[in-house]
Structure formats: C-alpha cells, structure tokens
Scaffold this motif. Structure first.
Motif, PDB file in Angstrom:
ATOM      1  N   ALA A 109       0.841  -1.190   0.000  1.00  0.00           N
ATOM      2  CA  ALA A 109       0.000   0.000   0.000  1.00  0.00           C
ATOM      3  C   ALA A 109       0.879   1.244   0.000  1.00  0.00           C
ATOM      4  O   ALA A 109       2.047   1.209   0.403  1.00  0.00           O
ATOM      5  N   ASP A 110       0.312   2.330  -0.516  1.00  0.00           N
ATOM      6  CA  ASP A 110       0.876   3.671  -0.352  1.00  0.00           C
ATOM      7  C   ASP A 110       2.307   3.763  -0.896  1.00  0.00           C
ATOM      8  O   ASP A 110       2.573   3.373  -2.019  1.00  0.00           O
ATOM      9  N   ILE A 111       3.238   4.264  -0.073  1.00  0.00           N
ATOM     10  CA  ILE A 111       4.616   4.492  -0.521  1.00  0.00           C
ATOM     11  C   ILE A 111       5.275   3.185  -0.940  1.00  0.00           C
ATOM     12  O   ILE A 111       6.012   3.123  -1.934  1.00  0.00           O
ATOM     13  N   ALA A 112       5.035   2.125  -0.187  1.00  0.00           N
ATOM     14  CA  ALA A 112       5.633   0.827  -0.519  1.00  0.00           C
ATOM     15  C   ALA A 112       5.118   0.319  -1.859  1.00  0.00           C
ATOM     16  O   ALA A 112       5.870  -0.283  -2.645  1.00  0.00           O
ATOM     17  N   LEU A 113       3.859   0.573  -2.159  1.00  0.00           N
ATOM     18  CA  LEU A 113       3.287   0.161  -3.438  1.00  0.00           C
ATOM     19  C   LEU A 113       3.935   0.932  -4.582  1.00  0.00           C
ATOM     20  O   LEU A 113       4.325   0.342  -5.598  1.00  0.00           O
ATOM     21  N   ALA A 114       4.068   2.242  -4.426  1.00  0.00           N
ATOM     22  CA  ALA A 114       4.702   3.057  -5.468  1.00  0.00           C
ATOM     23  C   ALA A 114       6.152   2.626  -5.694  1.00  0.00           C
ATOM     24  O   ALA A 114       6.630   2.564  -6.832  1.00  0.00           O
ATOM     25  N   ALA A 115       6.871   2.336  -4.606  1.00  0.00           N
ATOM     26  CA  ALA A 115       8.265   1.905  -4.722  1.00  0.00           C
ATOM     27  C   ALA A 115       8.368   0.569  -5.451  1.00  0.00           C
ATOM     28  O   ALA A 115       9.296   0.349  -6.247  1.00  0.00           O
ATOM     29  N   ALA A 116       7.426  -0.333  -5.199  1.00  0.00           N
ATOM     30  CA  ALA A 116       7.452  -1.638  -5.855  1.00  0.00           C
ATOM     31  C   ALA A 116       7.152  -1.490  -7.350  1.00  0.00           C
ATOM     32  O   ALA A 116       7.719  -2.212  -8.181  1.00  0.00           O
ATOM     33  N   ILE A 117       6.261  -0.564  -7.700  1.00  0.00           N
ATOM     34  CA  ILE A 117       5.996  -0.297  -9.123  1.00  0.00           C
ATOM     35  C   ILE A 117       7.264   0.216  -9.788  1.00  0.00           C
ATOM     36  O   ILE A 117       7.658  -0.238 -10.866  1.00  0.00           O
TER      37      ILE A 117
END
Length: 647
Positions: free
Chosen positions: A334-342
């Motif tokens: 979710a959130d920042i972790a999701l953007a980083a994984a993308i």
C-alpha cells in the motif's frame, strides 16, 4: 570562342589565398531556408581536397567554438572558380548540401582550414593554426572581440538586421560589401554565364496507379539539342514503381520539355513513398536551378487494425502482453511501498532500456499508427490522422507532426545530448535507472505524435491550463493522464501535483488528471501502444495494464492494500498452460479438458492463426519472429488470453 573570351574577362584578383570565402548569406527572410556559403578559387575547376570549412558559434553558450564542419575532399570549384554550399532551397542548386537553417546569424564566424576534419570535433575553440581564410560576421550584433582575436581578424562584417535581404560579398580587391545575393555568380560581374534548368512537377502528391507530368524549363534556349537524364529512385521507390521517359531533350532554340510518369499500382503494402527527381548528367555551363524535388506517392494498399481510434474506441480486441507474474510483487502493498514496488519493476536497472530521442520517431510511427490507415499516425490533442511522412524536419511546422512531451521537458528538467540525434534502432540502448531523469526526454510512454502547430500552442502549460484545442472530444485525456502519472512513478524527482506550480519537477493539475483518467479508461488503442513501447523499452505503463492502481497511489484508495483483481479468465490460467514460450516451431497445451479453439493475434491485433487443439497435442506454428497473443475459447465460451513470443 565564347569560353575563351569569358576566361579572359576574369577580373584581376589581388589577394593571395588559393581558397577563400567569397560570399555568405547567414540570415534570410522567413525561415532561413536560403542561407548559403560560397567559396572561390583563383583557378577555375580547382580541387578542394585537403580543405575543410568550420563554422564557429560566438554566443556566450557557444564559447567561440565550432558547431559545424564540412569536409571538402572530393569536391572542386566550377568553371568560374566558385563552390556553393547550402540547402535544397537555394537557387541555383548547391554543389554541397547542408540542412536548412544550419548557418547561425552571428556574431559568429566561418573559416577555411587546410586540415583534416578530425582536427575540429564539435566544440573546438577557434584558432589560426592551419587557417586559410576567415570571416567574422553579425546581423547588427556587437563585435565579438574574442572571436576576432582567435582568428586573427580585426573587422567584423555586418550583414544587416534580422531577416535582411543582403549577403556579405568579397570584392575583387579583397574587401567586403553587402548587396543582393549572387550565388554561383562572380560578385562584381564577369565570368561564364551559367544556364540553369528548373524542375516543376504538375503534382506534389499522386495516388499509386495515377500519372503526373514533370516540366523542365531552361533559362536560355540552347544553341544545339541538349540531352540529359533524370532519376526518380529514392529509398524504397525504384524503377519497378513507375514507367515513363527519364532521358530528355530540350531542342535547339527551345526553352522547355516534359515527361509523363505513370505510377505502377501494385498489390504491395509498402507505405507511402517519395520519389525524388534528380538531374543525372548536366555539364557546365548547364546547371540545375533546383534539384532533388520530391513527389509523394500515396500507397492504396494500407492495412487496418481490428481496433478503433481513440475517437471511436473499442475494447476487448487487444490484450496486454505483460509477462506472467509481471505485477505479482505489488500484491499486499500500500501507499509508498506500493509506489516503490511499481518503480522497481518499470525502472529496473539491467532490464529497462532507454532509447535515443531520434529513435522515438520510429517508435511513434508504430505505437501511434492510425488503426484505420497503416501509413498514418494518430495525433494526440487534435484527434486526427497525419501521414507518417509528414514528420517535421525543418523550422517550418506547417502541415507536419512531431514529438510531444506530455510531461514537458522544461518542467521535467529533461534534455538531449548529441547521441540523441541518431536513430540507432531497437537493439542499441542505454542502461537506465530510476535516477536517470535525462532519459525522460525519450521515454516513449510519455511521448505522443502531435500536430506540430498544436504542440507549439500547448507549450509547457499544465493540464487544466491546457485542455486541448477548441471543440475537442477529449479522447486523449485519459491517455495523457496515465502517461504523466507514469512519469512520477518511473523517475525520481518528478511529481504530479494540484494546481499550476512553477517548480522544475512538478506538473499539474492532479485533480484534473484524475478526472480525465476516470472518465476515459484504457481502450484497445492505448493497450496496443503499451505493448509496442514495451518491445523497445522493456517496461510497461502499469496504469494501463492495471488502471485501478491510480486510485491506490493518488485517488480514493490511498492507504488501502493492493491485490491484483482475479477475473474468471485469470483463474482459468492456473490450469491452462502451453510450452515452450518463447517458441520456435510448435506449442503443446496442457490443462485442457476438451478440444479448444486457439486464435493467435499479432501485436497489432491481426488474426494470424485459427486452429483447434486437444490436450498434449502439438500445434505447428510457422509464424514470423515477434510477440503474439493467444486467445483460447473454451467450451464455456470464456476466452483465456496468453502472451506468446516466437523466437
């Protein structure tokens, strides 16, 4: 006798150089397409081997250093000792061609050196070493004292104010004056009078299967029959594409002739072509007034895709070619972790590739191809089609298309380097990371084919400030939103924010773009585009493949945990498999409960195979190398879609 008399009438030349600068027209009215440089030798028909011409930039950014160099090896002056350098727009036709608007206005300089071209790579400081002749000039600019000193000159010559109609000409005594340009004529008269022929086609665009006439007019009627030849070959256009006379005669005492060219209507999808009318064997004093005249041949064998344009969108005909498991690492985040994984997926070092800015032209010709006509590109904003051949190549953008940065260069901080000028193809690329912000300049996910005039009108406006031309249907809005939001995910130091900021690295307006995304979901055209860019860059725009991600990063689901939605089709993938992939000659399917229809589509949506297979039974392929998409139609009439690579 005429030739001998003319040679006797050459004026006395009191300067001593073997090769000198005779005339310069650095600034012409309009778009600077008729600028030229003329050299002169004391002896007519002199070899220019061993000489180079170097242009120097006197601006603060140019640093009195070279910006363009010409190697004169293999060339010679004409029967008047003149050698003309200019673009195809210069009349008479130059002996050496350069692009339009190459010569800068000043304060700048041009010089002749007796040296190898390797002595002057771009950015070389002006010098007197091996200098033969130099001219420091301007268009009503202040004197560049440093450049004058570097070249050993004391006087800077003013051509006139911007858009002047003058040229700088050397007098017979070695001094300079300004007057009406006299390309391929001695500046103060004399010499042999050249007799020019002008090419005029009856049409500049002709349909395949039609005909047109080429007229030729000579300045002065010849005193005996004048026979010459032309060629029409250019790239893929050759002798198989036309019939008609290419050896012509202007009769004694006459001033014109013509030929009719008949274009062959073949069944080949060659795309629109351009024939180029070129003189082949003119001998001085007969010369070309113009040459390299292009006529477009419109191919009637274009193909259409099985999906619509953004203006008439279709859905469900084109499928994502994302590899299996491409987005699995996003689940549970979710959130920042999701953007980083993308970002870890779409900017993965060693996998993702960056291409040159010139390569983007070729990418857009494929990715933005008009589904209704394979010879055209579809233009963002104006929602119209334009011939691929109409790419803008000069400062004149009338009737052309070019590359539009949906995330403007000035707002992103992108820039080009010298290597960006070369289209070196899909297999030559740069390594790139999330920190490679410069590569945003050529990231095809955020570049679109655009009407050149409308691109200029948009400038670097934020979306919300710019909403497209008046009366647009908004078919581009979701595409644009997902393109610029992708850029925030792909590159560090970029963001999409609310409002209209004036900070490099920020683009607005987020609220507007979210609205555009929600009201214009990905269609077949955008999915096809994503597939094609993936072939070049080895990364995808996840906001096209998984549009709901937008809500989890910027919208209504911020903070919620992401899990990929599983459709009935995706659940069925757990049991249906085929191998090998990549494949060469055959496929074997497993997990099939009954005889199943197999449809194989090319990357542009064309159906190339329609077969029925049973479990563990080989399917022979016989397909060209590339990316394909397999659709399996089960007995429950629920299609399962799988990517396939043929090696």
């Amino acid at each position: 006798m005429r030739k001998l008399l003319a040679l006797i009438l050459f004026p006395t030349i009191i300067f001593g150089q073997d090769v000198l600068i005779n005339e310069l027209d650095a600034d012409t009215p309009g778009i600077d397409n008729q600028e030229f440089l003329e050299l002169r030798t004391i002896t007519p028909n002199s070899s220019l081997d061993g000489y180079i011409v170097v242009f120097f930039n006197g601006s603060n950014s140019g640093g009195d250093s070279s910006y363009f160099t010409i190697d004169l090896n293999g060339f010679q002056t004409d029967i008047n000792g003149l050698f003309l350098i200019g673009s195809t727009s210069v009349i008479p036709f130059p002996q050496f061609l350069i692009a339009e608007n190459t010569i800068q206005n000043g304060a700048d300089a041009v010089a002749i050196y007796q040296a190898p071209i390797s002595d002057f790579p771009e950015g070389t400081l002006a010098t007197t070493t091996n200098l033969v002749d130099a001219l420091v000039y301007d268009t009503s600019d202040a004197d560049d004292t440093e450049l004058l000193a570097l070249l050993g000159e004391t006087t800077q010559i003013n051509e006139g104010s911007s858009n002047n109609t003058n040229s700088i000409q050397r007098a017979d005594d070695g001094s300079y004056f300004t007057d009406t340009p006299t390309p391929r004529q001695l500046n103060q008269g004399g010499g042999i009078t050249l007799n020019g022929i002008t090419i005029t086609p009856s049409l500049t665009q002709v349909d395949e299967g039609a005909s047109f006439t080429i007229n030729f007019v000579i300045d002065e009627a010849p005193d005996q029959d004048l026979t010459y030849s032309i060629t029409l070959d250019n790239n893929t256009f050759d002798a198989n594409d036309f019939t008609g006379a290419t050896t012509l005669t202007i009769a004694q005492g006459e001033t014109e002739t013509s030929t009719t060219i008949f274009l062959v209507d073949d069944a080949l999808d060659e795309g629109d072509e351009v024939l180029r009318i070129k003189f082949e064997n003119l001998n001085e004093p007969i010369i070309a007034n113009n040459n390299f005249i292009d006529v477009r041949i419109v191919d009637n064998d274009f193909t259409t895709a099985n999906f619509g344009t953004p203006l008439s969108p279709t859905y469900g005909n084109v499928f994502s070619t994302q590899p299996a498991g491409y987005y699995d690492s996003l689940d549970g985040l979710a959130d920042i972790a999701l953007a980083a994984a993308i970002q870890a997926i779409i900017a993965e070092e060693g996998v993702v590739r960056a291409q040159t800015y010139a390569d983007v032209i070729d990418i857009l010709k494929e990715a933005d191809q008009n589904p209704l006509n394979s010879n055209q590109v579809w233009l963002v904003y104006t929602e119209t089609a334009k011939a691929k051949l109409d790419f803008q190549t000069t400062s004149d953008n009338t009737g052309t298309w070019n590359r539009e940065h949906t995330y403007p260069r000035s707002r992103g901080g992108f820039f080009s380097i010298e290597e960006d000028d070369f289209n070196d193809g899909i297999n030559v690329f740069w390594n790139t990371t999330a920190d490679s912000l410069r590569h945003g300049n050529s990231d095809a996910h955020a570049l679109r084919a655009a009407d050149a005039g409308e691109n200029s009108s948009r400038g670097n406006q934020h979306y919300g400030q710019y909403n497209g031309p008046n009366g647009n249907a908004g078919s581009f809005k979701g595409d644009v939103a997902r393109a610029v939001l992708y850029m925030e995910l792909r590159y560090n130091d970029l963001s999409v924010v609310n409002g209209f900021p004036d900070i490099t690295g920020q683009l607005g307006d987020l609220a507007t773009l979210l609205d555009w995304h929600r009201n214009d979901p990905p269609d077949d055209y955008e999915i096809n585009r994503n597939n094609i860019v993936y072939q070049w860059q080895f990364n995808r725009n996840p906001l096209i493949d998984q549009p709901d991600l937008v809500e989890y990063i910027w919208g209504d689901n911020i903070g919620d945990t992401w899990n990929q939605p599983l459709s009935v089709n995706q659940n069925m993938l757990s049991s249906v498999r085929f191998y090998p992939n990549p494949a060469a000659e055959q496929l074997i399917f497993t997990g099939l409960s009954a005889k199943t229809q197999v449809l194989i589509y090319s990357i542009d949506g064309k159906l190339v195979r329609n077969d029925y297979v049973e479990n563990q039974t080989p399917l022979q392929l016989n397909l060209e190398k590339g990316v394909y998409f397999i659709q399996l139609n089960t007995d429950e009439n629920r299609p399962v879609n799988l990517p396939l690579i043929i090696k």
